[in-house]
Structure formats: structure tokens, C-alpha cells
Design an enzyme around this catalytic site. Structure first.
Site, short mmCIF file in Angstrom:
data_model
loop_
_atom_site.label_atom_id
_atom_site.label_comp_id
_atom_site.label_asym_id
_atom_site.label_seq_id
_atom_site.Cartn_x
_atom_site.Cartn_y
_atom_site.Cartn_z
N ARG A 267 -17.90 1.24 9.68
CA ARG A 267 -17.19 0.67 8.53
C ARG A 267 -17.78 1.21 7.22
NH1 ARG A 267 -18.90 -3.87 6.64
NH2 ARG A 267 -19.08 -4.95 8.63
N TYR B 125 5.82 1.91 -7.12
CA TYR B 125 6.04 1.75 -5.67
C TYR B 125 6.17 0.26 -5.33
CZ TYR B 125 5.06 1.89 -0.68
OH TYR B 125 5.12 1.72 0.68
N ASP C 297 -1.68 6.78 -9.43
CA ASP C 297 -1.22 6.94 -8.06
C ASP C 297 -0.53 8.31 -7.99
OD1 ASP C 297 0.26 6.99 -5.68
OD2 ASP C 297 0.61 4.84 -5.70
N LYS D 236 1.62 10.26 3.14
CA LYS D 236 2.70 11.11 2.65
C LYS D 236 2.28 12.57 2.69
CE LYS D 236 4.23 6.96 2.06
NZ LYS D 236 4.11 6.24 0.83
#
Ligand SMILES: *Cc1c(COP(=O)(O)O)cnc(C)c1O
Length: 380
Positions: free
Chosen positions: A47, A99, A171, A196
Site C-alpha cells: 500500500r 467531468y 485534470d 484513458k
């Protein structure tokens, strides 16, 4: 390694010293043993850190020009981690056409724990300045916008943030670092949904937070570990595999988008085309100033009095009716009823979308095939 094409292939792709594998190994381990108390090889628990993920982090940081990067399980995990830089009472200025998932996270999760948001038309710099308050701590920018490809001025908005001494976050999912690098305009953090273009093969979800300086690096790395947002080693490996062809894919996406945009613009059953590469896009000088390319996304208004929507979608062979974007295969969708449906009719209309708006993510197929496919479907 100044060429981004070289960096995407070589950066972080640490050579394996055990067996000399050319490709970064996957380390699917939750934990790492200590050689002695206080002595390990730089990793203790996946992690917090993992060599496969670290390779991808180094790669993406280099593409964006940041000092480092945290790779996260999804794009939304990257956005969540970044928003936790804030505290109750803090205020964020952002766009009214960001978004949908970011809007939902801001309005329905962070607003509930006391972070305040102003959603404004960021093409209007006065609207941004007016929205700034004493408590404003972050300006959140997304450009080009989705799905209408409006361009937000990076330099001017980042300057507003700098004057106010608040963080500027961009972004950069839609153009990828190949076509736009927000750090060149002074951004503090750059966010990606690597789902993406960075991965580019529609086979994994992921995200990234790239930082400008050491203080942000330390705080973001703390948050990603504390909140448990990091990406699994296998997924990070897939993204590292995808990112190596980012440059070649972006060129191919763009070539197809340009060809299809021109075709659609000349078609009598198409009312309007939104694509930054077309001369009809109204923000030419801004496009030249901050973008190194136009990208692979476009939108258009279909004349639905001549072509029935469902029939149009059904007739297409090479465009799957699907949300998401940035993969090698072309996708098409209806923002009104799909990706942007949660905005509600009023907000949809206000942002300029209609029931006739169609969004396309161009893949890397042959443009002649794509155009023929659309031509056929437009016959209705
Ligand atoms: C898809 C997307 C996200 C969210 O990323 P996920 O990987 O789906 O969590 C954030 N911003 C933009 C611009 C996106 O397109």
C-alpha cells in the site's frame, strides 16, 4: 532523454538485476522482509510502495515534467487524494462543465464534509475572479472540457491561483502530457485518469497525481498511503506497458479525429462539429498558446429530424456505443442519456448540450473505414 517518445519507453523501466529481463517485473507481494531491524531495500508494504508501481510513477512524472507522481487505483482515487489536501471550511473554484464523476465527488461527498465549491464558467476569467473568497484554497481546472471541447486558459487561471496563493490543479486526462503539459504554465498538481490515453487500451482503470514540489509530494504520498488509494502492482504494470506507445497513439487518434471532424463538418445531416483542430473552433489563439495538439475527442450535433438516433448508433460497425475514451478502439456515446445524464436537464442545457449531441473517442483504426462507417450510418 529530452524526447517524450524516448522517456515514455525508458523512464522508470528499471532493468531487473536478478535475471536481466528487459521489461519491469511485476512484484505481486503485499509485504517485503527486512534484512535486519531498520534495514530493507526501500519497500516494506505494497500500500505504501511497490517497485512495479514506482516504475510507472517515475515514468508519468517524467512525461508531465513533475518531480514525482503517485499512481492510484482509479482516476477518482487520484482526485479524492488531492481533495484531502483541504479542510472543512476551505473553498474550491472549478468549472461548470467538469467531468461528471468529479462534479459528483465535489457536490455530493466533499461538500457534505464542509468543503465548499463554486462551479463557474471558467472561460470567463472575471467569473473566476469573482468566485474567489477569503477561504479559497484551490482552483480546479479541466481543459478541454467534456464533451463540447471548450478550452480553459491555463496560464491566466493559474495566475489567479498564484495571486491568491492557492493551489492550482489541472485534470490533464483529455490531452495527455503528449499534447499538453500544465506544469509549463505553473500548475501545482496534474491529475490523470490513466484509464484513458495514458494506458490507452481500455483494459485497466487507474489514476495519477503528479506534483510540482517536494512539500506537495510529501503530503500527497502521505494521503495516498493513509487513505489506501494506491494502484495494484499488476494494474500498474499494465499501464506501464500501455504508456510506452502514448506518442504514437496520440498522433494516430488525432489524425483520425481531424479526418472525421472534417468529414462530419461537411455532411448535411450534421449541424455542428466541436473539435479544436477545426478552423470553426472559436478559441484558436488559446489553442495555439497552450496545446501541442488537438487530441482524439470530438463532439457533434446530429440532425435527428433526418436520422433516428438509435438507428444511427445501431448501424455503426467500428464505433461501440460506450462511455469512456482514450482507447485504441473508437467509441461513440450520447452524453444526454449516458455520460452526463446525472447532471440533470437544466444543467445540461445550460452547458450547451442537447439531445442531439454525440461524443466520439477516435481510436487508431484506418480513417477511411471510420468515415465510411459514419457515412453509411448517416443515411439513416
Ligand atoms: C474518466 C475521467 C476521470 C475519472 O477517472 P476513472 O479512472 O474513471 O476513475 C476523471 N477525469 C476525467 C477528465 C476523466 O475523463
Amino acid at each position: 532523454m529530452n524526447d517524450i517518445r524516448t522517456r515514455s519507453v525508458h523512464t522508470g523501466v528499471a532493468k531487473d538485476s536478478s535475471f536481466n529481463s528487459v521489461i519491469t517485473p511485476i512484484y505481486p507481494t503485499s509485504t517485503f522482509y527486512f534484512d535486519a531491524l531498520g534495514k530493507n531495500k526501500g519497500y516494506d508494504y505494497t500500500r505504501s510502495g511497490n517497485p512495479t508501481r514506482a516504475a510507472l510513477e517515475e515514468n508519468i512524472a517524467s512525461l508531465e515534467g513533475g518531480i514525482g507522481c503517485s499512481v492510484t487505483a482509479t482516476g477518482m482515487a487520484a482526485i479524492t487524494g488531492t481533495l484531502f489536501l483541504l479542510q472543512p471550511g476551505d473553498h474550491v473554484v472549478t468549472g461548470d462543465d467538469i467531468y461528471g464523476g468529479s462534479y459528483r465527488l465535489f457536490a455530493q461527498v466533499f461538500a457534505k464534509i464542509g468543503v465548499e465549491f463554486s462551479f463557474v464558467n471558467m472561460r470567463d476569467l472575471n467569473a473566476v475572479k469573482k468566485a474567489i473568497r477569503k477561504q479559497t484554497k484551490m482552483i480546479w481546472i479541466e481543459t478541454p472540457s467534456n464533451p463540447l471541447l471548450n478550452i480553459i486558459d491555463l496560464k491566466s487561471n493559474i495566475e489567479i491561483a498564484q495571486e491568491k496563493k492557492c493551489l492550482s490543479v489541472v485534470d490533464n486526462t483529455f490531452l495527455s502530457p503528449y499534447f499538453q503539459r500544465p506544469f509549463e504554465f505553473g500548475a501545482d498538481l496534474v491529475i490523470h485518469s490513466t484509464t484513458k490515453y495514458i494506458n490507452g487500451h481500455s483494459d485497466v482503470v487507474g489514476g495519477a497525481i503528479v506534483y510540482r514540489d517536494q512539500a506537495l509530494r510529501d503530503r500527497i504520498r502521505f494521503l495516498v498511503n493513509a487513505l489506501g488509494l494506491s494502484q495494484a502492482p499488476f494494474d500498474a504494470w499494465l499501464v506501464l506497458r500501455g504508456v510506452k506507445t502514448l506518442a504514437q497513439r496520440m498522433e494516430a487518434h488525432q489524425e483520425n479525429a481531424m479526418a472525421v471532424a472534417k468529414f462530419l463538418e461537411s455532411h448535411p445531416r450534421v449541424k455542428k462539429v466541436y473539435y479544436p483542430g477545426l478552423k470553426s473552433h472559436p478559441q484558436q489563439s488559446l489553442i495555439k498558446k497552450q496545446m501541442k495538439g488537438f487530441g482524439g475527442m470530438l463532439a457533434f450535433e446530429l440532425d435527428t429530424s433526418k436520422v433516428e438516433l438509435n438507428k444511427f448508433f445501431k448501424s455503426l460497425k467500428f464505433f461501440s456505443l460506450a462511455e469512456s475514451l482514450g482507447g485504441v478502439e473508437s467509441l461513440i456515446e450520447h452524453p444526454w442519456s449516458m455520460s452526463h445524464a446525472s447532471m440533470g436537464e437544466k444543467a445540461l442545457l445550460a452547458s450547451g448540450m442537447t439531445k442531439e449531441t454525440i461524443r466520439v473517442s477516435l481510436g487508431i483504426e484506418g480513417s477511411e473505414d471510420l468515415i465510411q462507417d459514419l457515412e453509411n450510418a448517416l443515411k439513416g
